[in-house]
Each structure stands twice: as C-alpha cells, then as structure tokens.
Design an enzyme around this catalytic site. Structure first.
Site: not given
Ligand code: GLP
Length: 262
Positions: A66, A141, A143, A148
């Site tokens: 993404d 959340d 995802h 989402e």
């Molecule tokens: C973002 C990314 C996700 C990732 C999430 C969690 O939303 N789009 O792919 O899993 O962050 O991030 P973190 O690893 O910093 O908790």
C-alpha cells in the site's frame, strides 16, 4: 494456520527473516509482497544483515501492499522528510540489498489516475506469476494493508478511505517527521485488497507488543468478519504463518499460546 510465539521482538524478527531467506534460497526469483509499519523493521534489518553474508535479492520481485494517496517520494532525494511508503521501503531495506530497481513495485501515491493505476498493479502482480509470500502486519483496527473495517473480503487493489483509528495511530509519525497537522495528513491510501492478499501462495503475518494483543486475538480467534479484515487469515487457502512475540500473543486462548515459545 501455524502460530509461532517468540520471546520478544528480536526473536520474532529473526524468525520472520529466516522464512523469507528460506524462500529466496528455494526460489531465487520469488515474488515477495512487502509490508510497512514499525513491525517489519526488525525483519528488514535482519534481511540486510543476511544480505551482507550473501543472501541474494538480485532476482527477487517486490510488490508493496500500500501507499498513502497524495504523497510520494522523489527518489533523487532519498532522505526527504516524508512519510511515503516509497521512502520507508528504500530507507528501511531496498537501499541496502541488491534488489533491482525495475523489480520494485510500490503503489504510486501521486498517480493522477488511481483507478487505472490500481488495475495495472493487479495486472503486474499476475504478470509476475502471483505473490509467493506476502508479509503482513496488523493495524490497530485489525486491518491488513489499508483494508479498513467494512472493506470487502474479496476486494482488489483500490483507493480506500482511512479510518479514524488509523489516522490517530499514524498521525504522530506525520507530525514528528514533517510537522503535518492532523487534517493535512493523507486521508486516503492505495491498497491491495483482501482478495489480492488471499491470492498469494503464502502469508507471513507479524505482530508484537501488548498494544496488539486484543486485536490479534480477535483476528485469529474471533469470527471471520470484514470488521477485522485480518481475520481473513482464517480463510486463507495457502500456507499461513503467524509470528508473534509473547506480548502480542498474550490474549490468545491457552491452546494457541502454547504453540511454540522460544
Ligand atoms: C499501516 C500499514 C499496515 C501495517 C500497520 C501497522 O496501517 N498500512 O500495513 O500493518 O500500519 O503498523 P505498525 O507495524 O507500525 O503497528
């Protein structure tokens, strides 16, 4: 689904990097789906270390999950203070391994035609032979990527509006790096869909820390629901591996949390 529980973040990261390295040894031209966020940084550091010892990425093809919509990095200025996932991937791993530039695919957050771009991204994944291993974290959340709550479990690459929780979770990084105000940070992202992720031949999901314990338990043990899009792992048809540290695993049922602790 195999759930592996490791003592801490370092052990989780090492274990994840070993999975990735094993795939590269077995299939040097494998297609790897990369993820962003703080969770996979340790895995990337370990892969960089392995590369210094000979792990060869020269035939690996990368597709990122993404990118925020509306920002992107000027690759001629590699240390631009931005929060684009382009910048993140180059600074956290791609600049330090021998992956070919033409083999790196990251959604273009600055595209003028997102619908067309998303179609082409799906085509490019197909043309590369599909994703062999998709790395995944989990958002607060629940995802995967930026799918989402409410996103369809057969969704494909598209533009998605970020949830309030995702904006709250990610705002600090924007503020710290570039002084963005909450309203100025991107509210949309280009993301692979859950359907796109479920087409991969294997997935490797990582989570660490107590902050993630509740949502991890929901995703792995709760109902499969588009309100927690990572729960799609329960209907994944290929090989699904989850590597957690003890803290992230702390709310799993007894049977699961004794899976493999080391
Ligand atoms: C973002 C990314 C996700 C990732 C999430 C969690 O939303 N789009 O792919 O899993 O962050 O991030 P973190 O690893 O910093 O908790």
């Amino acid at each position: 689904m195999d759930i592996i529980i490791k003592k801490d973040y370092e052990q989780m990261s090492k274990c994840a990097a070993e999975y990735v390295a094993a795939l590269i040894h077995k299939k040097p031209n494998c297609v790897i789906g990369f993820a962003t966020g703080s969770t996979p940084i340790g895995t990337y550091r370990e892969l960089i270390r392995m590369h210094k010892e000979g792990l060869d990425f020269s035939n690996v093809i990368a597709f990122n999950l993404d990118e925020y919509y509306g920002i992107g990095m000027d690759l001629s200025k590699p240390y631009a203070m931005d929060q684009s996932y382009q910048r993140f991937m180059h600074e956290e791993i791609f600049n330090y391994i021998n992956i070919k530039k033409e083999n790196i695919h990251i959604p273009d957050g600055l595209t003028k035609n997102p619908e067309e771009f998303c179609k082409e991204y799906e085509e490019a994944i197909k043309k590369a032979g599909g994703i062999d291993l998709q790395l995944l974290g989990i958002g607060g959340d629940g995802h995967w990527a930026f799918n989402e709550p409410g996103a369809s479990l057969d969704s494909r690459t598209r533009i998605e509006k970020l949830s309030k929780q995702t904006l709250d979770d990610n705002y600090e990084a924007f503020y710290k790096s570039a002084g963005f105000l909450r309203d100025d940070m991107p509210h949309y992202a280009i993301t692979m869909g859950i359907g796109t992720i479920l087409d991969a031949r294997s997935v490797l999901m990582l989570a660490n820390g107590y902050k993630k314990a509740k949502i991890v338990a929901k995703a792995l043990e709760g109902p499969v629901t588009n309100q927690v899009t990572a729960s799609a792992i329960q209907i994944f048809k290929g090989e699904a591996i989850v590597i957690l540290d003890e803290a992230a695993a702390s709310m799993l049922s007894e049977a699961k949390s004794s899976t493999s602790v080391s």
